[in-house]
Design a protein around this motif. Structure first.
Motif, PDB file in Angstrom:
ATOM      1  N   ASP A 119       0.829  -1.183  -0.014  1.00 37.25           N
ATOM      2  CA  ASP A 119      -0.122  -0.101   0.014  1.00 37.25           C
ATOM      3  C   ASP A 119       0.742   1.513  -0.008  1.00 37.25           C
ATOM      4  OD1 ASP A 119       0.935  -0.127   2.538  1.00 37.25           O
ATOM      5  OD2 ASP A 119      -0.925   0.338   3.601  1.00 37.25           O
ATOM      6  N   ALA A 120       2.081   1.257  -0.354  1.00 40.99           N
ATOM      7  CA  ALA A 120       2.807   2.408  -0.271  1.00 40.99           C
ATOM      8  C   ALA A 120       2.460   3.257  -1.346  1.00 40.99           C
ATOM      9  CB  ALA A 120       4.416   2.064  -0.784  1.00 40.99           C
ATOM     10  N   ARG A 121       2.498   4.730  -1.047  1.00 40.23           N
ATOM     11  CA  ARG A 121       1.529   5.673  -1.640  1.00 40.23           C
ATOM     12  C   ARG A 121       2.949   6.588  -2.438  1.00 40.23           C
ATOM     13  NH1 ARG A 121      -3.591   4.941  -2.849  1.00 40.23           N
ATOM     14  NH2 ARG A 121      -4.587   3.718  -1.112  1.00 40.23           N
ATOM     15  N   ALA A 122       2.381   6.982  -3.655  1.00 43.43           N
ATOM     16  CA  ALA A 122       3.285   7.895  -4.372  1.00 43.43           C
ATOM     17  C   ALA A 122       3.534   9.348  -3.796  1.00 43.43           C
ATOM     18  CB  ALA A 122       2.609   8.050  -5.872  1.00 43.43           C
ATOM     19  N   LEU A 123       4.437   9.974  -4.028  1.00 46.54           N
ATOM     20  CA  LEU A 123       4.824  11.379  -3.361  1.00 46.54           C
ATOM     21  C   LEU A 123       3.844  12.271  -4.285  1.00 46.54           C
ATOM     22  CD1 LEU A 123       6.759  13.186  -1.617  1.00 46.54           C
ATOM     23  CD2 LEU A 123       8.010  13.388  -4.104  1.00 46.54           C
ATOM     24  N   PRO A 124       3.083  13.122  -3.748  1.00 43.57           N
ATOM     25  CA  PRO A 124       2.107  13.824  -4.396  1.00 43.57           C
ATOM     26  C   PRO A 124       2.552  14.896  -5.366  1.00 43.57           C
ATOM     27  CG  PRO A 124       1.484  13.780  -2.011  1.00 43.57           C
ATOM     28  CD  PRO A 124       2.762  12.958  -2.170  1.00 43.57           C
ATOM     29  N   ALA A 125       4.017  15.267  -5.088  1.00 41.45           N
ATOM     30  CA  ALA A 125       4.605  16.073  -6.201  1.00 41.45           C
ATOM     31  C   ALA A 125       4.998  15.213  -7.476  1.00 41.45           C
ATOM     32  CB  ALA A 125       5.798  16.563  -5.407  1.00 41.45           C
ATOM     33  N   ALA A 126       5.226  14.137  -7.076  1.00 42.29           N
ATOM     34  CA  ALA A 126       5.645  13.211  -8.270  1.00 42.29           C
ATOM     35  C   ALA A 126       4.415  12.848  -9.186  1.00 42.29           C
ATOM     36  CB  ALA A 126       6.136  11.892  -7.992  1.00 42.29           C
ATOM     37  N   VAL A 127       3.128  12.626  -8.623  1.00 42.18           N
ATOM     38  CA  VAL A 127       2.033  12.476  -9.167  1.00 42.18           C
ATOM     39  C   VAL A 127       1.390  13.525 -10.226  1.00 42.18           C
ATOM     40  CG1 VAL A 127      -0.567  12.050  -9.071  1.00 42.18           C
ATOM     41  CG2 VAL A 127       1.117  10.820  -7.661  1.00 42.18           C
ATOM     42  N   GLU A 128       1.794  14.957  -9.486  1.00 49.13           N
ATOM     43  CA  GLU A 128       1.316  16.188  -9.869  1.00 49.13           C
ATOM     44  C   GLU A 128       2.382  16.309 -11.172  1.00 49.13           C
ATOM     45  OE1 GLU A 128       1.002  20.998  -8.856  1.00 49.13           O
ATOM     46  OE2 GLU A 128       1.763  19.692  -7.417  1.00 49.13           O
ATOM     47  N   ALA A 129       3.478  16.239 -11.272  1.00 51.26           N
ATOM     48  CA  ALA A 129       4.338  16.504 -12.288  1.00 51.26           C
ATOM     49  C   ALA A 129       4.129  15.435 -13.403  1.00 51.26           C
ATOM     50  CB  ALA A 129       5.817  16.044 -11.876  1.00 51.26           C
ATOM     51  N   ILE A 130       3.808  14.172 -13.290  1.00 53.72           N
ATOM     52  CA  ILE A 130       3.415  13.218 -14.209  1.00 53.72           C
ATOM     53  C   ILE A 130       1.900  13.902 -15.199  1.00 53.72           C
ATOM     54  CG2 ILE A 130       2.303  11.115 -14.867  1.00 53.72           C
ATOM     55  CD1 ILE A 130       4.075  10.036 -12.535  1.00 53.72           C
ATOM     56  N   ARG A 131       1.038  14.324 -14.272  1.00 55.23           N
ATOM     57  CA  ARG A 131      -0.309  14.842 -14.752  1.00 55.23           C
ATOM     58  C   ARG A 131       0.043  16.028 -15.593  1.00 55.23           C
ATOM     59  NH1 ARG A 131      -3.846  13.830  -9.561  1.00 55.23           N
ATOM     60  NH2 ARG A 131      -4.279  11.867  -9.453  1.00 55.23           N
ATOM     61  N   GLU A 132       1.109  16.785 -15.235  1.00 56.55           N
ATOM     62  CA  GLU A 132       1.241  18.211 -16.002  1.00 56.55           C
ATOM     63  C   GLU A 132       2.334  18.084 -17.134  1.00 56.55           C
ATOM     64  OE1 GLU A 132       2.052  21.090 -12.938  1.00 56.55           O
ATOM     65  OE2 GLU A 132       0.020  21.022 -12.087  1.00 56.55           O
ATOM     66  N   ALA A 133       2.944  16.853 -17.189  1.00 59.73           N
ATOM     67  CA  ALA A 133       3.925  16.729 -18.294  1.00 59.73           C
ATOM     68  C   ALA A 133       3.487  16.877 -19.808  1.00 59.73           C
ATOM     69  CB  ALA A 133       4.696  15.446 -17.844  1.00 59.73           C
ATOM     70  N   ASP A 134       4.487  17.327 -20.513  1.00 57.37           N
ATOM     71  CA  ASP A 134       4.459  17.205 -21.985  1.00 57.37           C
ATOM     72  C   ASP A 134       4.842  16.001 -22.536  1.00 57.37           C
ATOM     73  OD1 ASP A 134       3.152  19.995 -22.163  1.00 57.37           O
ATOM     74  OD2 ASP A 134       5.101  20.847 -21.671  1.00 57.37           O
ATOM     75  N   LEU A 135       5.820  15.652 -21.761  1.00 58.59           N
ATOM     76  CA  LEU A 135       6.590  14.389 -22.375  1.00 58.59           C
ATOM     77  C   LEU A 135       7.152  13.527 -21.225  1.00 58.59           C
ATOM     78  CD1 LEU A 135       8.163  12.688 -24.466  1.00 58.59           C
ATOM     79  CD2 LEU A 135      10.105  14.098 -24.295  1.00 58.59           C
ATOM     80  N   ILE A 136       6.934  12.286 -21.355  1.00 59.74           N
ATOM     81  CA  ILE A 136       7.284  11.479 -19.870  1.00 59.74           C
ATOM     82  C   ILE A 136       8.241  10.167 -20.454  1.00 59.74           C
ATOM     83  CG2 ILE A 136       6.758   9.706 -18.300  1.00 59.74           C
ATOM     84  CD1 ILE A 136       3.842  11.388 -18.254  1.00 59.74           C
ATOM     85  N   THR A 137       9.238  10.141 -19.910  1.00 58.73           N
ATOM     86  CA  THR A 137      10.174   8.984 -20.311  1.00 58.73           C
ATOM     87  C   THR A 137      10.187   8.088 -19.329  1.00 58.73           C
ATOM     88  OG1 THR A 137      12.381   9.882 -19.572  1.00 58.73           O
ATOM     89  CG2 THR A 137      11.601  10.557 -21.768  1.00 58.73           C
ATOM     90  N   LEU A 138      10.342   6.815 -19.726  1.00 63.67           N
ATOM     91  CA  LEU A 138      10.601   5.640 -18.696  1.00 63.67           C
ATOM     92  C   LEU A 138      11.854   4.727 -19.155  1.00 63.67           C
ATOM     93  CD1 LEU A 138       7.250   5.520 -19.450  1.00 63.67           C
ATOM     94  CD2 LEU A 138       7.278   4.281 -17.300  1.00 63.67           C
ATOM     95  N   GLY A 139      12.764   4.871 -18.062  1.00 64.96           N
ATOM     96  CA  GLY A 139      14.094   4.142 -18.422  1.00 64.96           C
ATOM     97  C   GLY A 139      14.994   5.010 -19.022  1.00 64.96           C
ATOM     98  N   PRO A 140      16.222   4.708 -19.414  1.00 69.39           N
ATOM     99  CA  PRO A 140      16.852   2.971 -19.405  1.00 69.39           C
ATOM    100  C   PRO A 140      17.018   2.700 -18.125  1.00 69.39           C
ATOM    101  CG  PRO A 140      18.401   4.844 -20.186  1.00 69.39           C
ATOM    102  CD  PRO A 140      17.570   5.433 -19.960  1.00 69.39           C
ATOM    103  N   GLY A 141      17.570   1.252 -18.176  1.00 70.58           N
ATOM    104  CA  GLY A 141      17.649   0.726 -16.960  1.00 70.58           C
ATOM    105  C   GLY A 141      16.884  -0.691 -17.007  1.00 70.58           C
TER     106      GLY A 141
END
Length: 230
Positions: free
Chosen positions: A174-196
């Protein structure tokens, strides 16, 4: 978004992959006119339990600072003496042997301020970074993998497995996301995942409650950077 506004870029990952990406993106945080081309937020996994980070987690019950420190060092001016200090690792087998000084500095700032997030912000200011580095969660979490007939807990143990991973989860679930991280994702124009590592760097973030939902709902373009070799 105005054509003159910086692109709101969110990067999601961990390990050395994300820090390598950030080092390449650093040049776009400023331009000859002084106006940045991108507004950057890095969202970093906090499941590392190896080396210096793992030792600090076990001894002081703090979030692992290693991946975050790597991102901070990647975004900082490499000619800054403080950057070199944050990247220094002690040699030897003594009590500080193997520890990164940057990890110890982040832990010290966290104890002084009583807040891990405030410690990251203070470290960013010290290094003169024009970007945000955020943990995906402030909860103390571990990765748990289900393989053929057994369960393996911990990022280091999971990375050493050669059996295909059937299921990946977080403990606690049940670990919860940091609210600032969620907000940044919602307001983003471009989101990258990786590399890794797909499991321990990318999916580890998506398992945090709120991150995957925010990513799914975001109108941003999404780019998955796949490892070419591993």
């Amino acid at each position: 978004m105005s054509v003159t506004d910086p692109i709101k870029l969110v990067t999601i990952g961990g390990g050395t992959g994300l820090s390598t990406l950030l080092e390449g993106l650093k040049q776009y945080l400023s331009s000859g006119t002084g106006k940045p081309e991108i507004s950057l937020t890095a969202i970093v996994t906090v499941t590392d339990d190896g080396k210096s980070s793992g030792r600090l987690r076990r001894e002081f019950a703090v979030l692992p600072p290693g991946d975050i420190r790597n991102c901070l060092v990647a975004l900082a001016d490499q000619n800054n003496p403080l950057t070199k200090l944050f990247g220094h690792r002690f040699s030897g087998d003594g009590s500080v042997g193997g520890h990164s000084l940057g990890n110890l500095l982040i832990m010290a700032l966290s104890q002084m301020k009583g807040d891990f997030l405030a410690a990251i912000e203070q470290a960013s200011e010290l290094l003169g970074i024009n970007a945000r580095v955020l943990p995906s969660t402030l909860d103390n979490v571990d990765l748990v993998a289900r393989l053929n007939g057994k369960t393996v807990k911990g990022q280091v143990a999971i990375k050493s497995q050669t059996t295909p991973i059937r299921e990946l989860s977080l403990d606690p679930a049940d670990a919860r996301a940091l609210p600032a991280a969620v907000e940044a994702i919602r307001e983003a124009d471009l989101i990258t995942l990786g590399p890794g590592s797909l499991f321990t760097s990318v999916i580890a973030n998506l398992l945090v409650k709120g991150i995957a939902d925010a990513l799914s709902a975001a109108r941003a373009k999404k780019l998955y950077i796949c490892n070419a070799m591993t």
